[in-house]
Design a protein around this motif. Structure first.
Motif, PDB file in Angstrom:
ATOM      1  N   MET A   1     -79.116   8.228 -50.017  1.00  0.00           N
ATOM      2  CA  MET A   1     -78.628   9.395 -49.322  1.00  0.00           C
ATOM      3  C   MET A   1     -77.323   9.876 -49.942  1.00  0.00           C
ATOM      4  SD  MET A   1     -79.015  11.628 -47.111  1.00  0.00           S
ATOM      5  CE  MET A   1     -80.581  10.970 -46.670  1.00  0.00           C
ATOM      6  N   VAL A   2     -76.454   8.957 -50.263  1.00  0.00           N
ATOM      7  CA  VAL A   2     -75.165   9.301 -50.849  1.00  0.00           C
ATOM      8  C   VAL A   2     -75.368  10.043 -52.170  1.00  0.00           C
ATOM      9  CG1 VAL A   2     -73.068   8.314 -51.840  1.00  0.00           C
ATOM     10  CG2 VAL A   2     -73.966   7.410 -49.701  1.00  0.00           C
ATOM     11  N   GLN A   3     -76.228   9.523 -53.007  1.00  0.00           N
ATOM     12  CA  GLN A   3     -76.481  10.126 -54.317  1.00  0.00           C
ATOM     13  C   GLN A   3     -77.086  11.531 -54.179  1.00  0.00           C
ATOM     14  OE1 GLN A   3     -75.364   8.575 -56.908  1.00  0.00           O
ATOM     15  NE2 GLN A   3     -76.057  10.002 -58.440  1.00  0.00           N
ATOM     16  N   LEU A   4     -77.877  11.739 -53.157  1.00  0.00           N
ATOM     17  CA  LEU A   4     -78.491  13.051 -52.933  1.00  0.00           C
ATOM     18  C   LEU A   4     -77.427  14.109 -52.653  1.00  0.00           C
ATOM     19  CD1 LEU A   4     -81.253  14.446 -52.735  1.00  0.00           C
ATOM     20  CD2 LEU A   4     -81.230  13.934 -50.305  1.00  0.00           C
ATOM     21  N   LYS A  15     -67.912   8.153 -53.039  1.00  0.00           N
ATOM     22  CA  LYS A  15     -66.942   7.848 -51.992  1.00  0.00           C
ATOM     23  C   LYS A  15     -66.770   9.047 -51.058  1.00  0.00           C
ATOM     24  CE  LYS A  15     -62.227   6.230 -51.347  1.00  0.00           C
ATOM     25  NZ  LYS A  15     -60.996   5.801 -52.003  1.00  0.00           N
ATOM     26  N   ASP A  16     -66.721  10.230 -51.628  1.00  0.00           N
ATOM     27  CA  ASP A  16     -66.603  11.452 -50.842  1.00  0.00           C
ATOM     28  C   ASP A  16     -67.839  11.651 -49.962  1.00  0.00           C
ATOM     29  OD1 ASP A  16     -65.360  13.849 -50.021  1.00  0.00           O
ATOM     30  OD2 ASP A  16     -66.480  14.993 -51.517  1.00  0.00           O
ATOM     31  N   LEU A  20     -68.060  11.722 -45.884  1.00  0.00           N
ATOM     32  CA  LEU A  20     -68.706  12.845 -45.204  1.00  0.00           C
ATOM     33  C   LEU A  20     -69.700  12.346 -44.154  1.00  0.00           C
ATOM     34  CD1 LEU A  20     -69.133  15.981 -45.206  1.00  0.00           C
ATOM     35  CD2 LEU A  20     -70.968  15.559 -46.832  1.00  0.00           C
ATOM     36  N   ILE A  21     -70.478  11.330 -44.511  1.00  0.00           N
ATOM     37  CA  ILE A  21     -71.471  10.777 -43.590  1.00  0.00           C
ATOM     38  C   ILE A  21     -70.805  10.038 -42.434  1.00  0.00           C
ATOM     39  CG2 ILE A  21     -73.345   9.089 -43.389  1.00  0.00           C
ATOM     40  CD1 ILE A  21     -74.112   9.919 -46.297  1.00  0.00           C
ATOM     41  N   THR A  22     -69.795   9.222 -42.723  1.00  0.00           N
ATOM     42  CA  THR A  22     -69.142   8.453 -41.654  1.00  0.00           C
ATOM     43  C   THR A  22     -68.358   9.350 -40.701  1.00  0.00           C
ATOM     44  OG1 THR A  22     -67.223   7.967 -43.051  1.00  0.00           O
ATOM     45  CG2 THR A  22     -68.974   6.333 -42.984  1.00  0.00           C
ATOM     46  N   LEU A  32     -78.351  14.876 -37.773  1.00  0.00           N
ATOM     47  CA  LEU A  32     -77.150  14.212 -38.259  1.00  0.00           C
ATOM     48  C   LEU A  32     -77.511  12.966 -39.057  1.00  0.00           C
ATOM     49  CD1 LEU A  32     -74.023  14.189 -38.052  1.00  0.00           C
ATOM     50  CD2 LEU A  32     -74.310  12.706 -36.070  1.00  0.00           C
ATOM     51  N   VAL A  33     -76.905  12.799 -40.226  1.00  0.00           N
ATOM     52  CA  VAL A  33     -77.103  11.596 -41.038  1.00  0.00           C
ATOM     53  C   VAL A  33     -76.083  10.573 -40.584  1.00  0.00           C
ATOM     54  CG1 VAL A  33     -77.062  10.631 -43.365  1.00  0.00           C
ATOM     55  CG2 VAL A  33     -77.892  12.956 -43.000  1.00  0.00           C
ATOM     56  N   GLU A  34     -76.558   9.443 -40.068  1.00  0.00           N
ATOM     57  CA  GLU A  34     -75.662   8.419 -39.553  1.00  0.00           C
ATOM     58  C   GLU A  34     -75.583   7.198 -40.444  1.00  0.00           C
ATOM     59  OE1 GLU A  34     -77.246   7.697 -35.691  1.00  0.00           O
ATOM     60  OE2 GLU A  34     -76.300   9.474 -34.835  1.00  0.00           O
ATOM     61  N   ASN A  35     -76.522   7.047 -41.376  1.00  0.00           N
ATOM     62  CA  ASN A  35     -76.594   5.864 -42.221  1.00  0.00           C
ATOM     63  C   ASN A  35     -76.439   6.267 -43.680  1.00  0.00           C
ATOM     64  OD1 ASN A  35     -77.137   3.450 -43.463  1.00  0.00           O
ATOM     65  ND2 ASN A  35     -79.223   3.262 -42.689  1.00  0.00           N
ATOM     66  N   ALA A  36     -75.340   5.849 -44.314  1.00  0.00           N
ATOM     67  CA  ALA A  36     -75.106   6.181 -45.721  1.00  0.00           C
ATOM     68  C   ALA A  36     -76.081   5.448 -46.633  1.00  0.00           C
ATOM     69  CB  ALA A  36     -73.674   5.842 -46.109  1.00  0.00           C
TER      70      ALA A  36
END
Length: 65
Positions: A1-4, A15-16, A20-22, A32-36
């Motif tokens: 998800m982070v890479q997307l 890291k950014d 954003l997700i947290t 809402l995305v709750e899990n990075a």
């Protein structure tokens, strides 16, 4: 998800994107995305996905063959 979020240009770095997700600023569609650490499969990307970072930054992700 982070890479997307990074590849879509909605986050400058991993890291950014995690921040954003947290901080509850990331959405897929209207969810809402709750899990990075969430991993999407190819079947999840059969249809275009709308990614949102905050209220004003959006991107559409398509999986190409």
């Amino acid at each position: 998800m982070v890479q997307l979020f990074v590849r879509a240009g909605l986050a400058k770095s991993r890291k950014d994107a995690k921040r954003l997700i947290t901080e509850n600023g990331a959405r897929i569609g209207d969810v809402l995305v709750e899990n990075a650490g969430l991993i999407l499969s190819a079947s999840d990307l059969q249809e275009p996905l709308k990614l949102s970072a905050g209220k004003k930054r959006h991107a559409v992700v398509n999986l190409e063959d």
